[in-house]
Design a protein around this motif. Structure first.
Motif, short mmCIF file in Angstrom:
data_model
loop_
_atom_site.label_atom_id
_atom_site.label_comp_id
_atom_site.label_asym_id
_atom_site.label_seq_id
_atom_site.Cartn_x
_atom_site.Cartn_y
_atom_site.Cartn_z
N HIS A 94 0.77 -1.36 0.01
CA HIS A 94 -0.12 0.14 0.02
C HIS A 94 0.83 1.05 -0.10
N ARG A 95 1.88 1.26 0.89
CA ARG A 95 2.61 2.38 0.95
C ARG A 95 3.52 2.79 -0.36
N ARG A 96 4.10 1.62 -0.62
CA ARG A 96 4.89 1.72 -2.14
C ARG A 96 3.91 2.11 -3.30
N LEU A 97 2.68 1.57 -3.48
CA LEU A 97 1.86 2.00 -4.42
C LEU A 97 1.58 3.49 -4.48
N MET A 98 1.16 3.74 -3.22
CA MET A 98 0.80 5.49 -3.02
C MET A 98 1.92 6.21 -3.31
N TYR A 99 3.10 5.80 -2.82
CA TYR A 99 4.40 6.60 -3.21
C TYR A 99 4.51 6.65 -4.70
N TRP A 100 4.40 5.69 -5.61
CA TRP A 100 4.46 5.75 -6.99
C TRP A 100 3.38 6.52 -7.66
N ALA A 101 2.09 6.50 -7.08
CA ALA A 101 1.08 7.29 -7.51
C ALA A 101 1.36 8.80 -7.36
N CYS A 102 1.95 9.10 -6.32
CA CYS A 102 2.63 10.29 -5.97
C CYS A 102 3.50 11.05 -6.78
N ILE A 103 4.62 9.85 -7.37
CA ILE A 103 5.63 10.15 -8.18
C ILE A 103 4.92 10.68 -9.54
N VAL A 104 4.12 9.90 -10.01
CA VAL A 104 3.40 9.94 -11.14
C VAL A 104 2.74 11.64 -11.39
N SER A 138 13.46 8.32 -7.63
CA SER A 138 12.73 8.03 -6.59
C SER A 138 12.74 6.41 -6.73
N TRP A 139 13.13 5.76 -7.66
CA TRP A 139 13.21 4.27 -7.68
C TRP A 139 14.52 3.92 -7.00
N ILE A 140 15.68 4.41 -7.08
CA ILE A 140 16.96 4.27 -6.52
C ILE A 140 16.74 4.55 -5.19
N ALA A 141 16.07 5.50 -4.67
CA ALA A 141 15.76 5.82 -3.01
C ALA A 141 14.95 4.64 -2.55
N LEU A 142 13.78 4.21 -3.08
CA LEU A 142 13.24 3.24 -2.67
C LEU A 142 13.96 1.93 -2.62
N LEU A 143 14.42 1.62 -3.63
CA LEU A 143 15.45 0.37 -3.62
C LEU A 143 16.50 0.19 -2.50
N HIS A 145 15.95 2.23 0.34
CA HIS A 145 15.32 1.88 1.54
C HIS A 145 14.85 0.56 1.75
N ASP A 146 14.48 -0.10 0.82
CA ASP A 146 14.18 -1.77 1.03
C ASP A 146 15.17 -2.37 1.42
N TRP A 147 16.40 -2.16 0.80
CA TRP A 147 17.51 -2.92 1.11
C TRP A 147 18.08 -2.71 2.91
N ARG A 148 17.99 -1.21 3.04
CA ARG A 148 18.57 -0.98 4.36
C ARG A 148 17.61 -1.46 5.37
N THR A 149 16.29 -1.51 4.98
CA THR A 149 15.34 -1.80 6.12
C THR A 149 15.09 -3.27 6.21
N ALA A 150 15.04 -4.05 5.02
CA ALA A 150 14.49 -5.45 4.97
C ALA A 150 15.50 -6.36 4.45
N ARG A 151 16.72 -5.70 3.72
CA ARG A 151 17.60 -6.57 2.93
C ARG A 151 17.08 -7.38 1.81
N PHE A 152 15.91 -6.92 1.24
CA PHE A 152 15.21 -7.34 -0.07
C PHE A 152 14.56 -6.28 -0.61
N PHE A 153 14.19 -6.24 -1.98
CA PHE A 153 13.68 -5.40 -2.77
C PHE A 153 12.26 -6.08 -2.79
N HIS A 154 10.98 -5.20 -2.21
CA HIS A 154 9.63 -5.45 -2.19
C HIS A 154 9.21 -5.48 -3.68
N PRO A 155 8.53 -6.64 -3.72
CA PRO A 155 7.83 -6.59 -5.38
C PRO A 155 7.24 -5.30 -6.08
N SER A 156 6.57 -4.46 -5.00
CA SER A 156 6.05 -3.14 -5.25
C SER A 156 6.77 -2.23 -5.71
N THR A 157 7.97 -2.20 -5.12
CA THR A 157 9.10 -1.29 -5.35
C THR A 157 9.62 -1.77 -6.86
#
Length: 191
Positions: A94-104, A138-143, A145-157
């Motif tokens: 949900h967070r990531r999809l809203m993030y992308w909607a805002c970027i658009v 935006s994509w690099i920043a989210l990637l 974030h994903d790596w630093r917080t979870a050590r994987f890239f979320h599919p929505s990212t």
């Protein structure tokens, strides 16, 4: 569109301060606002060819790109918001999809036809304009974030970045090659 960006900021603040109930309540308004943004945006875009024809001025982009690109952008925005609403129980998606909607919604503000875009465009190479740069940053920043917080890239990212940076531009280019699309856009100028 400004109302959507303000709502996104407010919703982010509500979550950051732990006011989840208010966030959910305001989310109902957000869903209605997103629908209104898409409807009003598409309606305004469809009137642009006639508007420029009346002025006797050329638009900041070829008319086909202006109309089809903006309609495509509103469709992408609506799709991302709808997916985020459908996946609202999956917080990370949900967070990531809203993030992308805002970027658009921010990309068009960076085009040369807008004040901010006109100011910053000279500092970017023609092959890498600011709205594309925004998508990549935006994509690099989210990637990161994903790596630093979870050590994987979320599919929505991954899907969001690929959709905005690769799939949507390719589909838009393909649509612009269809002669009937060009004819339709030109017919909008005559009413």
């Amino acid at each position: 569109m400004t109302a959507w960006q303000l709502l996104f900021f407010c919703q982010t603040l509500l979550i950051a301060t732990g006011r989840f109930k208010q966030h959910r309540r305001l989310g109902y308004f957000g869903a209605a606002l997103a629908l209104a943004v898409v409807a009003a945006g598409v309606q305004a875009v469809l009137k642009q060819p006639a508007f420029y024809a009346e002025l006797g001025e050329a638009p900041p982009f070829p008319m086909e790109i202006l109309v089809v690109g903006n309609i495509f952008g509103f469709g992408l925005f609506g799709t991302l918001v709808a997916a985020a609403i459908a996946l609202r129980r999956d917080t990370a998606s949900h967070r990531r999809l809203m993030y992308w909607a805002c970027i658009v919604t921010m990309g068009p503000a960076l085009t040369p036809g807008r004040s901010l875009g006109a100011f910053i465009v000279p500092y970017f190479p023609a092959t890498f304009p600011p709205e594309i740069t925004l998508g990549w940053i935006s994509w690099i920043a989210l990637l990161i974030h994903d790596w630093r917080t979870a050590r994987f890239f979320h599919p929505s990212t991954i899907v969001g970045g690929m959709l905005i940076l690769f799939v949507a531009p390719a589909m838009l280019d393909w649509l612009l090659q269809i002669r009937s699309v060009s004819t339709w856009v030109q017919s909008l100028a005559t009413g």
